[in-house]
Design an enzyme around this catalytic site. Structure first.
Site, PDB file in Angstrom:
ATOM      1  N   HIS A 137     107.377  51.721 -92.142  1.00 21.66           N
ATOM      2  CA  HIS A 137     108.834  51.748 -92.589  1.00 21.66           C
ATOM      3  C   HIS A 137     109.372  50.141 -92.894  1.00 21.66           C
ATOM      4  CE1 HIS A 137     108.887  55.725 -91.582  1.00 21.66           C
ATOM      5  NE2 HIS A 137     108.711  55.800 -90.212  1.00 21.66           N
TER       6      HIS A 137
HETATM    7  O1  RIB Z   1     113.257  55.506 -89.317  1.00 20.21           O
HETATM    8  C1  RIB Z   1     112.361  54.322 -89.183  1.00 20.21           C
HETATM    9  C2  RIB Z   1     113.108  53.153 -88.686  1.00 20.21           C
HETATM   10  O2  RIB Z   1     113.745  53.451 -87.117  1.00 20.21           O
HETATM   11  C3  RIB Z   1     112.214  51.946 -88.355  1.00 20.21           C
HETATM   12  O3  RIB Z   1     113.159  50.649 -88.481  1.00 20.21           O
HETATM   13  C4  RIB Z   1     111.934  52.206 -86.956  1.00 20.21           C
HETATM   14  O4  RIB Z   1     111.335  50.794 -86.404  1.00 20.21           O
HETATM   15  C5  RIB Z   1     112.918  52.747 -86.325  1.00 20.21           C
HETATM   16  O5  RIB Z   1     113.765  51.624 -85.922  1.00 20.21           O
END
Ligand code: RIB
Ligand code: CA
Length: 297
Positions: free
Chosen positions: A234
């Site tokens: 992500h």
């Molecule tokens: O949904 C994914 C996000 O939530 C990413 O930034 C992960 O690190 C969590 O913070």
């Protein structure tokens, strides 16, 4: 010319990879890591941020502690499952090289006030509470921000917090609404894209045998620990968009945030009365993973 950035983060395994990439690729001038509660509590995210800078020998970069409560709502029960009780699923980091500073929003505002207008971007990898505090308490710097690139939200993909909400936006819906509704240029990297940029065992094994390549391999191995064949990268997608937007299919959309009290609070709403923002909806996965690898050489 290196891109001057402030990284707002809740490390977190994928945050850690994003930070290692930013420090290792040589294309960012990281002005500071500002920390937020999210994947784990604020003390842990702040210690993890300091440990990552220590691994890279970057005691010159400050860690600045942010806020540990949402803008207006009660703090959600932190779900430590994905990232473990220490935020890094047991991956050990050295002690930070320096104590963290305090007041991330005030620190960000001062950096923006002293920098040339538009010369500093904010890369937001966690809940948006710190960034929202900057925009509400220091409105005079809002138009000095180059761009805010945010990992968060989902357009067509199922949520990972509520059925249709994503963790960062669901953690502080009001903060997400303030940032998206602000005068700043905002680019959103939603789950629709980040779930396509995935690390698998062969990618992990092929990472370069450098100190930070070995740490990246440890972090990814921990991230894959629950037996899944692959895991979504992500937060590294934020750095990849900042470096090479051509890797992504970016569309303009009018968006708002669901500020209700149901499990979908924080959901992105496509709304013609919403703010026009850039949203990454497609990605050249192969080129994205290849660029990411260069940060560990
Ligand atoms: O949904 C994914 C996000 O939530 C990413 O930034 C992960 O690190 C969590 O913070
Ligand atoms: Ca994160």
């Amino acid at each position: 010319m290196k891109k001057r950035v402030i990284i707002d983060t809740d490390p977190g395994l994928d945050d850690a990879l994003a930070i290692l990439f930013a420090l290792g690729c040589g294309k960012f001038d990281v002005l500071g890591l500002t920390t937020i509660a999210g994947n784990i509590g604020l003390e842990r995210t702040t210690a993890n941020a300091g440990g990552l800078l220590a691994v890279m020998g970057r005691g010159d970069i400050p860690v600045v502690r942010g806020t540990d409560i949402p803008l207006t709502r009660e703090l959600q029960d932190l779900v430590a499952i994905v990232h473990g009780a220490d935020g890094l699923k047991g991956v050990m980091l050295p002690e930070p090289l320096a104590a963290p500073l305090d007041d991330a929003p005030g620190w960000i505002a001062r950096v923006l006030a002293e920098a040339d207008p538009g010369s500093v971007d904010i890369l937001a990898l966690g809940p948006l509470t710190n960034v929202a505090h900057v925009l509400t308490e220091h409105p005079e710097v809002a138009d000095r921000i180059g761009e805010i690139i945010v990992m968060g939200g989902t357009i067509h993909e199922p949520g990972n917090s509520g059925p249709n909400s994503e963790f960062n936006f669901a953690s502080d819906p009001e903060a997400a609404s303030v940032v998206i509704g602000s005068s700043a240029k905002v680019t959103i990297i939603p789950l629709d894209v980040t779930r396509k940029v995935r690390a698998q065992a062969d990618y992990v094994e092929a990472l370069p045998d450098t100190p930070h390549g070995r740490l990246a391999r440890e972090l990814l191995t921990a991230y894959l620990q629950d037996g899944r064949q692959s895991r979504p990268l992500h937060d590294p997608c934020v750095m990849l968009v900042a470096l090479d937007p051509s890797l992504f299919k970016i569309e303009n959309m009018k968006l708002d945030i669901d500020l209700g009290d149901d499990p979908d609070a924080g959901r992105l709403l496509v709304d013609r009365r919403g703010k026009l923002v850039d949203v990454a909806l497609g990605v050249d996965t192969e080129r994205a993973l290849a660029l990411l690898r260069t940060g560990f050489e």
